[in-house]
Write an enzyme that holds these catalytic residues in place. Structure first.
Site: not given
Lengths: 335, 489
Positions: B322-324
């Site tokens: 989800w972060h990147g």
């Protein structure tokens, strides 16, 4: 305390200090730009990365010098402007990385007033060390983005930098204090204790510098070569002429560069890039090599001090003026 | 519009002033004002992507309302829920992950897929997750026939829009109907905001150049020496701590000035004595979201130990991604999944064991240090642009390289010592402000925020001047060079 009074105290403190800061920066800025020796503060080391983009905008020079501390020390507009009959600006800063040099050159090239930029090539050396391809300053102050498009909302960032930044506070304070130390009729050259660009290399400095720079090399890795190439690409489309030069480091240190290798390859790479640029671009770049035996680099100390050097690599502003003459910049026509 | 910028200060001042001026008028007017302000805040960055935010809001509102209606009528609503989830996941997959998936498929299978070059819309990860939670809750009957205005404001409310906290509809929307700021809200909000600004510009931004120099050198293949690796790891661990903590304070502070409370999102995570505790203190709103909308639906701990650990691992893997759009984030999530699994297994194995009172303090200190070491090791992967860089930094930790990017000066030692004192021994900003109700309580009842005793903030003239001076120092150090790390997600 009534809770409703807290915001008043808080905002009052903030507003008071901000107003004082903005007023100081405005007054100091006007004082520096209006002072007869004001241009000499461009040779000072401080928060130059913060404020020089603002000064460039305000001064609107025709001739701009870009590079590391060699450039910052060596070109004093107070000497150059009357000699050449133009407005010049020293856009040098300490320890400029290849990326920063390219970006500052891009910024200068994007200014309408600028007719000529002079770039010292030592700023495009290195072997992929950390930071060579990174900014250490706020790029929103520059006219263009790394891709060459206009920086969005630049007017706002210049305004906040000029009046509200800690960098401006530091550089304005240092500059105004330095100028205030000059008595009437004195120039920066009379106070080398305050303007170190005018100090002179002594025997002790020479020895210390030889030891300090014993491992110094002058090589150009892939990263710096890419940055120089990017700068030349920007220059290809620009109105301003570009002159590159290998700086006149003293022969004592050039000998070290030769021992450690890489200097000839560096020079050859630059020559090839410039030749390619001049073949394909209407805006030709000039190239001068002062990193070789000449009357400047071969000088020896006179009465224990150097007429041209601060140390082995930093030349004094009079030497900078001599260099411009060697480059053919001798007056308004020469530029 | 970054929180650490002059335009935001001006925007916030206008928003708070306008909101307060409208306080005596109709409540709808205040909500409309806040919604328009929020859209202006988003459009400052890229006006064209405002259409994406509005479009996503409208589609989700329509699907959510339809689910609610069908639920009320007892009709099947699965198709709508699935369509809504696919819409949101499709949006985030298109803008955020398509490039990663296509380039990875090309690397692995040499199939020559076209690799799109999408520009990542700001905040897409945050507003997509918030809307997924709304749809799932609508299906579960936990929503309350919100108006479009309320829903749109819930999604776009500017203090949480760009980088969280991830807010639930039932946390925020009820507050829209009791919009009346208390007298001390402005004071508490501007103090909290100033603390955050100081953390960002005075601490995080000054650590960043050192961490960047070291990680960039590693990225260029410079074999890092032990000093560089250790300092780079520690500097980044502290940089991200103060950067995210600063962001959270500024988001919560902005909201408090408007009389609304966002969930507590950051609670001294480096004081944690276990990884389980770490995730109840770090990015609390994300970990609570992942627990409620991923871990629990996967089965949580209801299907035996093995399945529980697998669920944990999957949750953390996806949380990492989800972060990147980079496999390093997934690896970071996987590492935390592994840590959590080990932590839970250890707890299970030592259940019922007691520790001699004399050993409690040293064991706790050791556990805190071990947790910090484990999270710092994982940050290496998080910070590295690729696995080769991470390998290089980890190699440097055990003395494989000999670089000398930075030197271990007395100043560096003093800085690190001071930072350890701050993160381990000092009360955090939530604890300092807690008596003034700066945030919604933690969703983890076993990790509640308690008010600091002596260091509690009080609205005195001296404090006003002190925090005002702190604010000025932070403003002087402002730079456009360093956006918040979490803005990129």
């Amino acid at each position: 305390m009534e809770k409703t009074r807290y915001p008043v105290w808080f905002l009052g403190t903030v507003a008071l200090v901000i107003a004082a800061l903005a007023a100081f920066n405005a007054i100091a800025g006007a004082y520096i730009l209006g002072h007869p020796a004001g241009g000499s503060v461009q040779t000072l080391s401080g928060f130059e990365r913060a404020l020089k983009p603002v000064w460039l905008e305000q001064i609107a020079p025709e001739l701009v010098f870009v590079g590391s501390s060699r450039v910052r020390d060596g070109f004093d507009p107070v000497l150059i402007d009357p000699a050449l009959g133009i407005r010049s600006f020293n856009y040098g800063a300490s320890s400029m990385t290849p990326y920063e040099t390219r970006r500052f050159a891009q910024d200068a090239l994007a200014h309408n007033s600028v007719k000529h930029i002079v770039v010292s090539l030592d700023a495009f050396t290195g072997n992929g060390g950390p930071g060579e391809a990174l900014p250490s300053f706020d790029e929103t102050r520059l006219s263009v983005t790394p891709e060459g498009t206009p920086t969005p909302r630049r007017g706002l960032w210049l305004f906040t930098t000029r009046y509200l930044s800690g960098g401006a506070l530091g550089m304005n304070a240092l500059s105004a204090w330095s100028l205030a130390q000059l008595k009437t009729g004195q120039s920066a050259a009379d106070r080398p204790d305050i303007f170190p660009a005018y100090s002179r290399m002594t025997e002790a400095v020479l020895k210390r510098d030889l030891n300090y720079r014993r491992a110094r090399t002058m090589t150009m890795g892939d990263g710096p070569a890419r940055e120089l190439s990017a700068m030349l690409t920007a220059a290809c489309r620009a109105k301003a002429r570009v002159t590159l030069f290998f700086p006149p480091d003293n022969m004592a240190i050039i000998a070290r560069y030769r021992q450690s290798g890489g200097l000839d390859a560096f020079k050859q790479t630059v020559r090839t890039m410039v030749a390619r640029h001049n073949t394909s671009c209407p805006n030709k770049a000039g190239l001068f090599d002062f990193m070789a035996p000449n009357e400047l680099t071969r000088e020896s100390l006179r009465d224990g001090s150097s007429p041209n050097y601060v140390d082995l690599v930093h030349f004094r502003p009079p030497a900078g003026l001599w260099l411009l003459g060697q480059m053919g910049l001798t007056g308004p026509k020469g530029t | 519009m970054p929180f650490n910028s002059y335009p935001y200060f001006l925007f916030l001042a206008v928003a708070v002033l306008g909101f307060r001026l409208l306080e005596k008028g109709a409540p709808t007017g205040r909500r409309v004002f806040l919604l328009l302000a929020s859209y202006a805040f988003y459009a400052w960055w890229r006006a064209d992507f405002l259409a994406l935010l509005c479009g996503s809001t409208l589609v989700n509102f329509w699907i959510g309302s339809t689910i609610e209606q069908r639920r009320a009528r007892g009709q099947d609503r699965r198709a709508f829920l699935i369509a809504g989830l696919l819409f949101n996941l499709g949006l985030i997959a298109t803008f955020k992950y398509e490039t990663l998936f296509a380039s990875t498929a090309n690397d692995l299978l040499s199939i020559g897929l076209p690799v799109p070059d999408f520009f990542l819309p700001l905040a897409i990860s945050f507003f997509t997750f918030e809307q997924i939670s709304y749809l799932v809750d609508a299906d579960a009957g936990k929503t309350h026939n919100y108006s479009l205005l309320d829903y749109a404001l819930f999604v776009a409310y500017f203090p949480h829009l760009i980088a969280g906290p991830i807010v639930r509809h039932n946390d925020l929307i009820p507050q829209f109907h009791h919009l009346r700021s208390r007298n001390d809200d402005l004071a508490a909000g501007m103090t909290l905001f100033s603390i955050g600004l100081a953390k960002k510009s005075l601490i995080a931004d000054n650590l960043a150049p050192f961490a960047d120099a070291i990680f960039n050198a590693a990225g260029r293949g410079v074999a890092l020496g032990p000093t560089d690796s250790w300092l780079g790891t520690l500097f980044f661990a502290f940089q991200i701590y103060f950067d995210f903590s600063a962001y959270s304070d500024m988001a919560l502070g902005s909201s408090v000035m408007l009389g609304m409370r966002l969930p507590v999102n950051f609670h001294s995570p480096y004081k944690s004595a276990s990884i389980i505790e770490f995730w109840r203190r770090w990015h609390i709103s994300l970990s609570a979201f992942l627990r409620d909308y991923l871990y629990v639906p996967l089965g949580g701990n209801r299907r035996g130990a093995v399945r529980r650990y697998l669920n944990l691992f999957i949750t953390m893997l996806l949380g990492g991604l989800w972060h990147g759009a980079n496999w390093t984030f997934m690896l970071w999530g996987g590492l935390h999944g592994l840590y959590l699994t080990i932590n839970h297994a250890f707890r299970q194995a030592t259940k019922g064991m007691t520790v001699a009172p004399v050993l409690r303090a040293p064991l706790h200190a050791g556990a805190v240090a071990l947790t910090f070491a484990a999270t710092s090791l994982a940050w290496i992967v998080f910070r590295s642009p690729d696995l080769a860089t991470a390998r290089n930094v980890v190699g440097g930790l055990v003395g494989q390289g000999h670089s000398n990017v930075v030197s271990f000066s007395p100043l560096a030692a003093a800085t690190l010592l001071l930072l350890f004192v701050v993160v381990w021994l000092m009360p955090n900003s939530m604890e300092i402000m807690w008596r003034h109700n700066p945030a919604l309580p933690s969703p983890y009842p076993d990790q509640p925020v308690a008010a600091a005793k002596r260091q509690s903030w009080r609205p005195t003239p001296v404090n006003a001047a002190l925090y005002g001076a702190l604010c000025i120092l932070a403003v002087l150090a402002l730079s456009n060079l360093k956006p918040f790390i979490y803005f990129q997600f």
